[in-house]
Motif scaffolding. Structure first.
Motif, PDB file in Angstrom:
ATOM      1  N   SER A  65       9.329   8.184   4.435  1.00 53.45           N
ATOM      2  CA  SER A  65       7.849   7.908   3.993  1.00 53.45           C
ATOM      3  C   SER A  65       7.031   9.282   3.414  1.00 53.45           C
ATOM      4  CB  SER A  65       6.959   7.123   4.899  1.00 53.45           C
ATOM      5  OG  SER A  65       6.841   8.303   5.936  1.00 53.45           O
ATOM      6  N   THR A  66       6.264   8.904   2.549  1.00 53.01           N
ATOM      7  CA  THR A  66       5.503  10.083   2.020  1.00 53.01           C
ATOM      8  C   THR A  66       4.159   9.512   1.447  1.00 53.01           C
ATOM      9  OG1 THR A  66       5.492  12.001   0.383  1.00 53.01           O
ATOM     10  CG2 THR A  66       6.011   9.907  -0.498  1.00 53.01           C
ATOM     11  N   ILE A  67       2.993  10.259   0.809  1.00 52.37           N
ATOM     12  CA  ILE A  67       2.006   9.986   0.136  1.00 52.37           C
ATOM     13  C   ILE A  67       2.067  10.206  -1.299  1.00 52.37           C
ATOM     14  CG2 ILE A  67      -0.594  10.100   0.395  1.00 52.37           C
ATOM     15  CD1 ILE A  67      -0.334  11.103   3.248  1.00 52.37           C
ATOM     16  N   LEU A  68       1.758   9.126  -2.114  1.00 56.49           N
ATOM     17  CA  LEU A  68       1.727   9.233  -3.420  1.00 56.49           C
ATOM     18  C   LEU A  68       0.293   8.640  -3.959  1.00 56.49           C
ATOM     19  CD1 LEU A  68       5.313   8.046  -4.086  1.00 56.49           C
ATOM     20  CD2 LEU A  68       4.723  10.515  -4.022  1.00 56.49           C
ATOM     21  N   GLN A  69      -0.039   9.289  -5.167  1.00 54.21           N
ATOM     22  CA  GLN A  69      -1.036   8.596  -5.972  1.00 54.21           C
ATOM     23  C   GLN A  69      -0.927   9.202  -7.525  1.00 54.21           C
ATOM     24  OE1 GLN A  69      -4.717  10.223  -4.135  1.00 54.21           O
ATOM     25  NE2 GLN A  69      -4.734  12.044  -5.492  1.00 54.21           N
ATOM     26  N   GLU A  70      -1.528   8.208  -8.366  1.00 57.81           N
ATOM     27  CA  GLU A  70      -1.411   8.444  -9.808  1.00 57.81           C
ATOM     28  C   GLU A  70      -0.107   8.985 -10.338  1.00 57.81           C
ATOM     29  OE1 GLU A  70      -4.657  11.289 -10.586  1.00 57.81           O
ATOM     30  OE2 GLU A  70      -6.266   9.942 -10.233  1.00 57.81           O
ATOM     31  N   ILE A  71       1.098   8.145 -10.095  1.00 58.28           N
ATOM     32  CA  ILE A  71       2.323   8.278 -10.142  1.00 58.28           C
ATOM     33  C   ILE A  71       3.017   6.855 -10.083  1.00 58.28           C
ATOM     34  CG2 ILE A  71       3.233   8.779  -7.940  1.00 58.28           C
ATOM     35  CD1 ILE A  71       4.704  11.240  -9.515  1.00 58.28           C
ATOM     36  N   SER A  72       4.125   6.826 -10.903  1.00 59.71           N
ATOM     37  CA  SER A  72       4.781   5.701 -10.817  1.00 59.71           C
ATOM     38  C   SER A  72       6.084   5.829  -9.831  1.00 59.71           C
ATOM     39  CB  SER A  72       5.301   5.384 -12.043  1.00 59.71           C
ATOM     40  OG  SER A  72       4.484   4.989 -13.019  1.00 59.71           O
ATOM     41  N   ILE A  73       6.651   4.804  -9.062  1.00 60.94           N
ATOM     42  CA  ILE A  73       7.841   4.716  -8.495  1.00 60.94           C
ATOM     43  C   ILE A  73       8.762   4.352  -9.437  1.00 60.94           C
ATOM     44  CG2 ILE A  73       9.145   3.481  -6.436  1.00 60.94           C
ATOM     45  CD1 ILE A  73       6.261   3.181  -5.180  1.00 60.94           C
ATOM     46  N   LYS A  74       9.796   5.052  -9.889  1.00 59.84           N
ATOM     47  CA  LYS A  74      10.658   4.682 -10.952  1.00 59.84           C
ATOM     48  C   LYS A  74      11.773   3.613 -10.491  1.00 59.84           C
ATOM     49  CE  LYS A  74      14.294   6.938 -13.599  1.00 59.84           C
ATOM     50  NZ  LYS A  74      15.081   8.179 -13.997  1.00 59.84           N
ATOM     51  N   SER A  75      12.094   3.538  -9.053  1.00 61.69           N
ATOM     52  CA  SER A  75      12.895   2.801  -8.683  1.00 61.69           C
ATOM     53  C   SER A  75      13.037   2.759  -7.013  1.00 61.69           C
ATOM     54  CB  SER A  75      14.360   2.668  -9.068  1.00 61.69           C
ATOM     55  OG  SER A  75      14.950   3.988  -8.693  1.00 61.69           O
ATOM     56  N   GLY A  76      13.440   1.424  -6.567  1.00 58.85           N
ATOM     57  CA  GLY A  76      13.468   1.280  -5.139  1.00 58.85           C
ATOM     58  C   GLY A  76      13.389  -0.235  -4.651  1.00 58.85           C
ATOM     59  N   ASP A  77      14.565  -0.562  -3.884  1.00 63.37           N
ATOM     60  CA  ASP A  77      14.743  -1.816  -3.517  1.00 63.37           C
ATOM     61  C   ASP A  77      13.659  -2.644  -2.667  1.00 63.37           C
ATOM     62  OD1 ASP A  77      16.214  -0.269  -1.644  1.00 63.37           O
ATOM     63  OD2 ASP A  77      17.132  -2.044  -1.032  1.00 63.37           O
ATOM     64  N   SER A  78      13.176  -1.870  -1.710  1.00 64.69           N
ATOM     65  CA  SER A  78      12.251  -2.642  -0.714  1.00 64.69           C
ATOM     66  C   SER A  78      11.260  -1.359  -0.434  1.00 64.69           C
ATOM     67  CB  SER A  78      12.973  -3.197   0.208  1.00 64.69           C
ATOM     68  OG  SER A  78      12.105  -3.594   1.506  1.00 64.69           O
ATOM     69  N   LEU A  79      10.199  -1.381  -0.642  1.00 62.98           N
ATOM     70  CA  LEU A  79       9.134  -0.251  -0.270  1.00 62.98           C
ATOM     71  C   LEU A  79       7.892  -1.229   0.317  1.00 62.98           C
ATOM     72  CD1 LEU A  79       9.361   1.593  -3.418  1.00 62.98           C
ATOM     73  CD2 LEU A  79      10.260   2.398  -1.267  1.00 62.98           C
ATOM     74  N   LEU A  80       7.244  -0.535   1.413  1.00 56.17           N
ATOM     75  CA  LEU A  80       6.058  -0.940   1.951  1.00 56.17           C
ATOM     76  C   LEU A  80       4.933   0.104   1.376  1.00 56.17           C
ATOM     77  CD1 LEU A  80       5.512  -3.335   3.539  1.00 56.17           C
ATOM     78  CD2 LEU A  80       5.081  -1.994   5.428  1.00 56.17           C
ATOM     79  N   LEU A  81       3.796  -0.102   0.816  1.00 56.63           N
ATOM     80  CA  LEU A  81       2.629   0.235   0.108  1.00 56.63           C
ATOM     81  C   LEU A  81       1.450   0.166   0.886  1.00 56.63           C
ATOM     82  CD1 LEU A  81       3.291  -0.572  -3.528  1.00 56.63           C
ATOM     83  CD2 LEU A  81       4.462   1.198  -2.155  1.00 56.63           C
ATOM     84  N   ILE A  82       0.787   1.205   1.576  1.00 57.47           N
ATOM     85  CA  ILE A  82      -0.248   1.238   2.381  1.00 57.47           C
ATOM     86  C   ILE A  82      -1.419   2.122   2.050  1.00 57.47           C
ATOM     87  CG2 ILE A  82      -0.929   1.127   4.738  1.00 57.47           C
ATOM     88  CD1 ILE A  82       2.046   0.949   5.545  1.00 57.47           C
ATOM     89  N   GLU A  83      -2.329   1.525   2.010  1.00 54.76           N
ATOM     90  CA  GLU A  83      -3.815   2.160   1.726  1.00 54.76           C
ATOM     91  C   GLU A  83      -4.750   1.875   2.903  1.00 54.76           C
ATOM     92  OE1 GLU A  83      -5.766   1.845  -2.115  1.00 54.76           O
ATOM     93  OE2 GLU A  83      -3.868   0.876  -2.743  1.00 54.76           O
ATOM     94  N   ILE A  84      -5.171   3.089   3.416  1.00 58.43           N
ATOM     95  CA  ILE A  84      -6.288   2.860   4.313  1.00 58.43           C
ATOM     96  C   ILE A  84      -7.648   2.641   3.467  1.00 58.43           C
ATOM     97  CG2 ILE A  84      -7.753   4.135   6.171  1.00 58.43           C
ATOM     98  CD1 ILE A  84      -5.155   3.240   6.990  1.00 58.43           C
ATOM     99  N   VAL A  85      -8.159   1.435   3.291  1.00 60.84           N
ATOM    100  CA  VAL A  85      -9.405   1.183   2.524  1.00 60.84           C
ATOM    101  C   VAL A  85     -10.721   1.422   3.173  1.00 60.84           C
ATOM    102  CG1 VAL A  85      -8.119  -0.300   1.188  1.00 60.84           C
ATOM    103  CG2 VAL A  85      -9.207  -1.082   3.043  1.00 60.84           C
ATOM    104  N   GLU A  86     -10.633   1.527   4.816  1.00 64.92           N
ATOM    105  CA  GLU A  86     -12.025   1.749   5.199  1.00 64.92           C
ATOM    106  C   GLU A  86     -11.709   2.635   6.669  1.00 64.92           C
ATOM    107  OE1 GLU A  86     -15.186   2.787   5.922  1.00 64.92           O
ATOM    108  OE2 GLU A  86     -15.714   0.940   4.616  1.00 64.92           O
ATOM    109  N   SER A  87     -12.271   3.930   6.687  1.00 64.29           N
ATOM    110  CA  SER A  87     -12.071   4.684   7.832  1.00 64.29           C
ATOM    111  C   SER A  87     -13.170   4.516   8.732  1.00 64.29           C
ATOM    112  CB  SER A  87     -11.859   6.150   7.478  1.00 64.29           C
ATOM    113  OG  SER A  87     -12.602   6.663   6.652  1.00 64.29           O
ATOM    114  N   LYS A  88     -14.615   4.030   8.354  1.00 61.21           N
ATOM    115  CA  LYS A  88     -15.506   3.921   9.315  1.00 61.21           C
ATOM    116  C   LYS A  88     -15.427   3.020  10.333  1.00 61.21           C
ATOM    117  CE  LYS A  88     -20.660   3.557   8.950  1.00 61.21           C
ATOM    118  NZ  LYS A  88     -21.851   3.260   8.117  1.00 61.21           N
ATOM    119  N   ASN A  89     -15.781   3.418  11.471  1.00 62.62           N
ATOM    120  CA  ASN A  89     -15.546   2.236  12.653  1.00 62.62           C
ATOM    121  C   ASN A  89     -14.064   1.856  12.549  1.00 62.62           C
ATOM    122  OD1 ASN A  89     -18.457   2.731  13.353  1.00 62.62           O
ATOM    123  ND2 ASN A  89     -18.943   1.380  12.074  1.00 62.62           N
ATOM    124  N   ILE A  90     -13.016   2.550  12.214  1.00 62.85           N
ATOM    125  CA  ILE A  90     -11.534   1.811  12.064  1.00 62.85           C
ATOM    126  C   ILE A  90     -11.209   1.378  13.390  1.00 62.85           C
ATOM    127  CG2 ILE A  90     -10.400   4.047  12.637  1.00 62.85           C
ATOM    128  CD1 ILE A  90      -8.642   3.200   9.764  1.00 62.85           C
TER     129      ILE A  90
END
Length: 245
Positions: A65-90
């Motif tokens: 795994s890694t952390i990406l932003q503002e870039i394209s995934i060129k290829s990959g057969d099965s990926l899970l994409l996860i964002e932490i959208v709220e950290s307050k009172n997580i």
């Protein structure tokens, strides 16, 4: 008459509902220049290397795994994409109606604050268990086996020992963890005793550890005594690869 073989559909996205208020998760299949705008933890759950559209070439091996932003995934057969959208009172993630304290689900100490999300099936992959666990440097076609991929999240507050163990189920599976929030450790022990700690693997957001499992004479997965330890409030994901007969 010439037969036309249909190409697989690309950029197929399915939501994975862990706890939408805090965590947004998407299962991306057959990526084709899929653009990531926001800071996203990308977990490769597939059979192939996943390539990122950047020069020099960047890719993710399966089960990493890694952390990406503002870039394209060129290829990959099965990926899970996860964002932490709220950290307050997580910590409120455990109040989601589908989360449970582990002691409510199985014979597990109820004074250990360890909570589990729902678990989801996210595809089937084939790999050589000996290669995946590092016992050999090259995969062998005769050892390739299909595995059902399952994922779920865990939460523990700071300074939680999540219990030493060396088995998961009657028939064990290959397990890799990905850190999503906070800082923790995957730890190994000589025995079922905290005083026998011999390895700390530090876990920070975006990190996935190397598999702890080895393979026994029958081809099954075996584990050392190990546990997760939360230095801070932590959310991490268990990526499980269950052998299919």
């Amino acid at each position: 008459m010439q037969t036309t073989i249909a190409k697989p559909q690309t950029n197929v996205v399915e939501p994975v509902y862990f706890a939408d208020k805090y965590v947004k998760a998407l299962w991306l299949k057959n990526a084709d220049n899929y653009y990531l705008e926001n800071r996203t933890i990308v977990v490769n759950l597939g059979e192939e290397k996943a390539y990122v559209a950047v020069a020099p070439e960047k890719y993710l091996w399966p089960r990493t795994s890694t952390i990406l932003q503002e870039i394209s995934i060129k290829s990959g057969d099965s990926l899970l994409l996860i964002e932490i959208v709220e950290s307050k009172n997580i910590g409120g993630v455990v109040l989601d109606s589908k989360w449970r304290q582990l002691g409510e689900l199985m014979d597990f100490p109820k004074d250990v604050p360890l909570w589990k999300s729902p678990q989801y099936d996210v595809g089937i992959v084939a790999f050589d268990p000996y290669f995946a666990t590092g016992l050999t440097d090259r995969p062998h076609s005769k050892r390739i086996q299909k595995h059902q991929v399952k994922v779920n999240l865990w939460f523990s507050p700071a300074q939680t020992d999540a219990a030493i163990h060396n088995k998961h189920t009657a028939r064990d599976f290959l397990e890799v963890h990905t850190q999503l929030y906070g800082s923790g450790r995957m730890q190994k022990f000589h025995s079922n005793n905290f005083d026998t700690l011999y390895e700390d693997v530090l876990m920070n957001p975006g990190n996935s550890h190397l598999p702890f499992a080895s393979v026994d004479e029958s081809g099954g997965f075996i584990y050392p005594w190990h546990q997760y330890y939360a230095d801070t409030d932590c959310i991490w994901m268990a990526n499980e690869f269950h052998p299919i007969d």
